[in-house]
Design a protein around this motif. Structure first.
Motif, PDB file in Angstrom:
ATOM      1  N   ILE A 342       0.782  -1.124  -0.032  1.00  0.00           N
ATOM      2  CA  ILE A 342      -0.064  -0.078   0.044  1.00  0.00           C
ATOM      3  C   ILE A 342       0.906   1.266   0.039  1.00  0.00           C
ATOM      4  CG2 ILE A 342      -1.569   1.465   1.210  1.00  0.00           C
ATOM      5  CD1 ILE A 342      -2.925  -1.094   2.404  1.00  0.00           C
ATOM      6  N   LYS A 343       1.922   1.311   0.870  1.00  0.00           N
ATOM      7  CA  LYS A 343       2.799   2.518   0.964  1.00  0.00           C
ATOM      8  C   LYS A 343       3.577   2.572  -0.580  1.00  0.00           C
ATOM      9  CE  LYS A 343       7.224   3.581   2.950  1.00  0.00           C
ATOM     10  NZ  LYS A 343       8.446   3.279   3.820  1.00  0.00           N
ATOM     11  N   GLY A 344       3.789   1.581  -0.961  1.00  0.00           N
ATOM     12  CA  GLY A 344       4.664   1.553  -2.484  1.00  0.00           C
ATOM     13  C   GLY A 344       3.785   2.113  -3.470  1.00  0.00           C
ATOM     14  N   VAL A 345       2.456   1.796  -3.438  1.00  0.00           N
ATOM     15  CA  VAL A 345       1.472   2.158  -4.481  1.00  0.00           C
ATOM     16  C   VAL A 345       1.094   3.748  -4.317  1.00  0.00           C
ATOM     17  CG1 VAL A 345      -0.789   2.204  -5.384  1.00  0.00           C
ATOM     18  CG2 VAL A 345       0.440   0.051  -4.987  1.00  0.00           C
ATOM     19  N   GLY A 349       1.902   6.920  -6.808  1.00  0.00           N
ATOM     20  CA  GLY A 349       0.784   7.845  -7.329  1.00  0.00           C
ATOM     21  C   GLY A 349       1.307   9.173  -6.759  1.00  0.00           C
ATOM     22  N   LEU A 350       1.942   9.518  -5.769  1.00  0.00           N
ATOM     23  CA  LEU A 350       2.426  10.960  -5.414  1.00  0.00           C
ATOM     24  C   LEU A 350       3.440  11.438  -6.347  1.00  0.00           C
ATOM     25  CD1 LEU A 350       2.662  10.724  -1.474  1.00  0.00           C
ATOM     26  CD2 LEU A 350       0.900  11.870  -3.040  1.00  0.00           C
ATOM     27  N   VAL A 351       4.518  10.356  -6.885  1.00  0.00           N
ATOM     28  CA  VAL A 351       5.574  10.871  -7.726  1.00  0.00           C
ATOM     29  C   VAL A 351       4.911  11.083  -9.082  1.00  0.00           C
ATOM     30  CG1 VAL A 351       7.478   9.947  -9.115  1.00  0.00           C
ATOM     31  CG2 VAL A 351       7.347   9.302  -6.692  1.00  0.00           C
ATOM     32  N   LEU A 352       3.871  10.394  -9.639  1.00  0.00           N
ATOM     33  CA  LEU A 352       3.290  10.851 -10.859  1.00  0.00           C
ATOM     34  C   LEU A 352       2.523  11.956 -10.724  1.00  0.00           C
ATOM     35  CD1 LEU A 352       2.135   7.291 -12.011  1.00  0.00           C
ATOM     36  CD2 LEU A 352       3.990   8.400 -12.733  1.00  0.00           C
TER      37      LEU A 352
END
Length: 369
Positions: A342-345, A349-352
């Motif tokens: 969950i943390k990785g997803v 999303g924050l990077v994109l």
């Protein structure tokens, strides 16, 4: 007797087709080649009107992959160790996220891979457990609060320090100041926490000095109310020097003629900084900001784990420590893998999203459009 008129020579291109072709080829040959000199290095082949491969584009014919491999074999060999490290420690472990959809039991086999294959599938059961766990949401809240504090209080510090060091005229003073600020980056978090404990702890220098003068001392290291600000201060002291190097490298590429032109136009120091220096730093600031936003849910596992018991779980629990204590420490590996996934997803999303905002602001970001 009238003089007989000599007929005019036919224009180039009229008459014999062979002469026409020869004239066209001669017009296309550079003067240097016509005189027997080597071709002009500034002239690119294929600068005609055609749109075919190798003509009209100025790029020339594309090289085959074998030629490029033979040409760049030295650089490829140099990067192979780094690529292998990234592959082994970053990409291959991604396959282990499959245990987030299982009830993983490492004791089913001595081989971890065999145990993964033999573990039963439970679908999204682990994710349902996480979303129903109030401790997870508390850890997520603490993580976001720490991220925003570090973004506001920590991110501008390297920029300001880089501008101050860049304004120093004497190179020796500049080098000493940069070395002193960069030195804490090599300290481990154990040493950093120990230094802060000796200064701001209940038995630290400040508390003992206050007691000697009849004032009641304090212990900032065990105060849950200011723990988030304390963690941010530790991060600033340790890693601000690393950011200074990045911004100083960007400042070194600024053309000094821009400063001279601005000074001739009557711009003072602050206006030159605002209109010349900061625009030169904008691409680097945008890039680091995107990377920092992508790392929002990682606020320092070792740093917080060392101080978690001193201030309590409610103040110091973040997602990384939550995964450690609830998943790995209790050997609930599937639960920990689901939380990490969950943390990785969310981080992706924050990077994109941040990179898209950088594109809207006219910056390149992490990658181009």
């Amino acid at each position: 007797m009238s003089h007989s008129a000599v007929p005019d020579a036919p224009p180039a291109g009229d008459g014999d087709p062979a002469r026409t072709a020869g004239t066209a080829e001669a017009a296309d040959v550079p003067r240097s080649r016509a005189k027997g000199l080597p071709p002009d290095p500034g002239r690119k082949p294929g600068r005609g009107k055609g749109k075919g491969k190798g003509t009209g584009t100025g790029k020339g014919p594309r090289l085959g992959w074998r030629i490029r491999l033979r040409r760049d074999r030295t650089l490829i060999l140099m990067t192979l160790p780094a690529l292998l490290l990234v592959l082994v420690f970053n990409y291959i472990p991604i396959l282990g996220n499959v245990v987030a959809f299982q009830d993983y039991d490492p004791y089913l086999s001595d081989n971890g891979f065999v145990a993964m294959v033999q573990s039963p599938w439970v679908g999204f059961e682990q994710f349902q457990r996480i979303f129903a766990d109030s401790a997870f949401w508390a850890a997520a809240q603490n993580t976001l609060v720490l991220f925003f504090l570090q973004l506001v209080l920590y991110f501008p510090v390297p920029i300001v320090l880089a501008l101050l060091i860049n304004s120093v005229i004497r190179p020796r003073v500049r080098a000493v100041a940069q070395a002193v600020m960069y030195l804490p980056h090599f300290f481990s978090w154990v040493l950093v926490v120990t230094v802060f404990q000796q200064i701001f702890g209940g038995a630290g220098i400040i508390a003992q000095t206050l007691r000697q003068h009849g004032v009641e001392g304090f212990d900032l290291m065990t105060d849950p109310g200011i723990f988030k600000f304390l963690v941010t201060a530790e991060g600033v002291w340790k890693d601000a020097g690393w950011g200074i190097i990045v911004f100083l490298a960007a400042l070194s590429s600024v053309n000094h003629e821009l400063y001279e032109a601005a000074a001739m136009d009557g711009a003072g120091r602050w206006r030159r900084m605002w209109h010349v220096t900061l625009p030169a730093l904008r691409p680097v600031i945008a890039l680091l900001l995107v990377l920092r936003v992508g790392d929002a849910l990682t606020v320092g596992f070792e740093q917080i784990l060392l101080q978690r018991d001193a201030v309590g779980r409610d103040a110091a629990e973040v997602l990384d420590t939550f995964v450690w204590w609830s998943g790995i420490r209790n050997q609930d590996f599937s639960y920990a893998a689901a939380a990490g996934l969950i943390k990785g997803v969310i981080g992706l999303g924050l990077v994109l999203t941040a990179n898209k905002v950088a594109h809207l602001m006219g910056e390149q970001g992490v990658y181009k459009k």
